[in-house]
Design a protein around this motif. Structure first.
Motif, PDB file in Angstrom:
ATOM      1  N   ARG A  65       0.864  -1.182   0.000  1.00 46.59           N
ATOM      2  CA  ARG A  65       0.000   0.000   0.000  1.00 46.59           C
ATOM      3  C   ARG A  65       0.897   1.227   0.000  1.00 46.59           C
ATOM      4  O   ARG A  65       1.775   1.376   0.845  1.00 46.59           O
ATOM      5  N   LEU A  66       0.701   2.100  -0.982  1.00 45.25           N
ATOM      6  CA  LEU A  66       1.593   3.239  -1.174  1.00 45.25           C
ATOM      7  C   LEU A  66       1.187   4.419  -0.297  1.00 45.25           C
ATOM      8  O   LEU A  66       0.109   5.009  -0.477  1.00 45.25           O
ATOM      9  N   ASP A  67       2.052   4.751   0.653  1.00 46.62           N
ATOM     10  CA  ASP A  67       1.871   5.952   1.468  1.00 46.62           C
ATOM     11  C   ASP A  67       3.242   6.400   1.944  1.00 46.62           C
ATOM     12  O   ASP A  67       4.262   5.791   1.605  1.00 46.62           O
ATOM     13  N   THR A  68       3.288   7.452   2.721  1.00 45.75           N
ATOM     14  CA  THR A  68       4.576   8.019   3.158  1.00 45.75           C
ATOM     15  C   THR A  68       5.366   7.043   4.016  1.00 45.75           C
ATOM     16  O   THR A  68       6.585   7.136   4.106  1.00 45.75           O
ATOM     17  N   ALA A  69       4.696   6.063   4.612  1.00 50.29           N
ATOM     18  CA  ALA A  69       5.386   5.123   5.499  1.00 50.29           C
ATOM     19  C   ALA A  69       6.300   4.183   4.726  1.00 50.29           C
ATOM     20  O   ALA A  69       7.378   3.818   5.221  1.00 50.29           O
ATOM     21  N   ASN A  70       5.881   3.764   3.523  1.00 49.99           N
ATOM     22  CA  ASN A  70       6.732   2.839   2.772  1.00 49.99           C
ATOM     23  C   ASN A  70       7.316   3.472   1.511  1.00 49.99           C
ATOM     24  O   ASN A  70       7.789   2.774   0.627  1.00 49.99           O
ATOM     25  N   LEU A  71       7.269   4.809   1.454  1.00 48.74           N
ATOM     26  CA  LEU A  71       7.951   5.555   0.392  1.00 48.74           C
ATOM     27  C   LEU A  71       8.885   6.592   1.023  1.00 48.74           C
ATOM     28  O   LEU A  71       8.800   7.794   0.735  1.00 48.74           O
ATOM     29  N   PRO A  72       9.788   6.147   1.889  1.00 46.09           N
ATOM     30  CA  PRO A  72      10.611   7.117   2.632  1.00 46.09           C
ATOM     31  C   PRO A  72      11.522   7.961   1.738  1.00 46.09           C
ATOM     32  O   PRO A  72      11.680   9.165   1.965  1.00 46.09           O
ATOM     33  N   ILE A  73      12.144   7.343   0.749  1.00 52.63           N
ATOM     34  CA  ILE A  73      13.077   8.098  -0.106  1.00 52.63           C
ATOM     35  C   ILE A  73      12.307   9.096  -0.962  1.00 52.63           C
ATOM     36  O   ILE A  73      12.700  10.269  -1.083  1.00 52.63           O
ATOM     37  N   LEU A  74      11.198   8.651  -1.558  1.00 50.21           N
ATOM     38  CA  LEU A  74      10.399   9.554  -2.378  1.00 50.21           C
ATOM     39  C   LEU A  74       9.812  10.673  -1.520  1.00 50.21           C
ATOM     40  O   LEU A  74       9.744  11.831  -1.949  1.00 50.21           O
ATOM     41  N   THR A  75       9.387  10.344  -0.303  1.00 44.45           N
ATOM     42  CA  THR A  75       8.862  11.359   0.610  1.00 44.45           C
ATOM     43  C   THR A  75       9.907  12.424   0.889  1.00 44.45           C
ATOM     44  O   THR A  75       9.612  13.624   0.907  1.00 44.45           O
ATOM     45  N   SER A  76      11.150  11.991   1.078  1.00 43.09           N
ATOM     46  CA  SER A  76      12.236  12.936   1.335  1.00 43.09           C
ATOM     47  C   SER A  76      12.535  13.790   0.108  1.00 43.09           C
ATOM     48  O   SER A  76      12.723  15.007   0.207  1.00 43.09           O
TER      49      SER A  76
END
Length: 339
Positions: A65-76
């Motif tokens: 499930r795509l959210d900020t929790a498992n997209l840390p690099i993209l979030t940064s």
């Protein structure tokens, strides 16, 4: 109106790959990815999120499930807040890590190597190999780039060129004579695989298996080797003549009810051929190997018409059993007897 807006967002991302496919960029067509979207990565695949050419987050096989929790690099990279929940844009590239096997290779042009016994040789070879993606960063940078997809068929010409160079390197440094390659083919295959693997690494690939199925010489060189082998097999001309006589008797026995005349003609033909070979090779000093002082029949050979002998020797030249130089020397000697 709600359905129209819903179509503007991607909420399910997956890839059903086809045989021979290595990479696929998801075509979003300007649409954004819905936060909380479902990403399915099948066995043997990996999904990459790419932001402005930079690799971000990587997803192994599984349901995500795509959210900020498992997209840390993209979030940064995107400077999102922890609770960011808006749709977003990003390139998603799927890679296949499956082994691509059953691929064929062959030398389009002969490879020139220095053989320890035969000197410079031009060899042809063919076989099969397999590979897979090994280094994600290198493969994406050197191969995928901005392409929509990458297939094995598109890479094969480049891979075959690298294989041909690796073969020249491996064969040139092997030190194994060509005539002994058949007994060390497995070791040769592994030696070439190591060289091919080094070449494939520049594209982020690994060569998993490599097999040499055949190595051959040009037809004219092979013909000379076959001729030399035939002469060595003949060995003692006396034994060869007896073998020819036995063959002639067997052939004659199967024709015309095995008549005495047919058998006699076969024996005479075999004896005449053996005698001509003995006289022809005697001119070059080879006759002593098989005939000795006794001749073919154990006694002094009868004197034969020089012209008839020349005709028989010429047939041997035609068959490739006697060289032109040997024929010319013997011909000169025989003609001198009748002048």
């Amino acid at each position: 109106m709600f359905d129209f807006l819903k179509k503007q967002f991607i909420d399910v991302i997956d890839w059903i790959e086809q045989p021979g496919e290595l990479a696929w960029r998801v075509p979003f067509d300007g649409r954004e990815i819905q936060t909380g979207a479902q990403l399915t990565v099948r066995e043997g695949q990996v999904a990459l999120f790419v932001n402005e050419g930079n690799l971000a987050d990587t997803f192994e096989p599984g349901l995500h499930r795509l959210d900020t929790a498992n997209l840390p690099i993209l979030t940064s990279l995107m400077n999102w807040d922890k609770g960011f929940a808006s749709p977003f844009k990003s390139d998603v590239v799927f890679l296949s890590f499956k082994e691509q096997h059953g691929l064929k290779w062959g030398t389009g042009q002969p490879v020139t190597v220095r053989d320890s016994e035969l000197g410079a040789l031009r060899l042809r070879a063919f076989g099969s190999y397999s590979f897979r993606i090994a280094a994600v960063d290198t493969f994406v940078e050197r191969v995928v780039g901005t392409l929509e997809s990458v297939s094995v068929a598109a890479l094969e010409p480049q891979l075959r060129a690298a294989i041909q160079t690796a073969i020249a390197t491996a064969l040139g440094g092997s030190g194994v004579p060509f005539l002994d390659l058949a007994t060390s083919q497995q070791a040769l295959s592994e030696r070439i695989r190591v060289e091919v693997d080094k070449a494939f690494a520049q594209w982020g690939l690994a060569c998993l298996s490599f097999y040499v199925e055949s190595i051959s010489l040009p037809e004219d060189v092979q013909a000379h080797l076959d001729k030399g082998s035939s002469m060595r097999v003949l060995g003692d001309l006396g034994n060869y003549t007896r073998f020819q006589a036995a063959e002639a008797i067997e052939a004659a026995a199967g024709q015309d009810g095995g008549s005495i005349a047919g058998i006699g003609a076969g024996v005479a033909a075999a004896t005449a051929l053996g005698g001509a070979m003995a006289q022809g090779l005697g001119a070059s000093g080879l006759g002593s190997q098989g005939l000795g002082a006794q001749g073919l029949s154990g006694s002094t050979a009868p004197v034969e018409d020089p012209i008839a002998t020349i005709e028989k020797l010429h047939k041997l030249v035609t068959l490739g059993a006697l060289s032109q130089e040997e024929f010319d020397a013997k011909k000169g000697e025989l003609l001198s007897r009748i002048r």
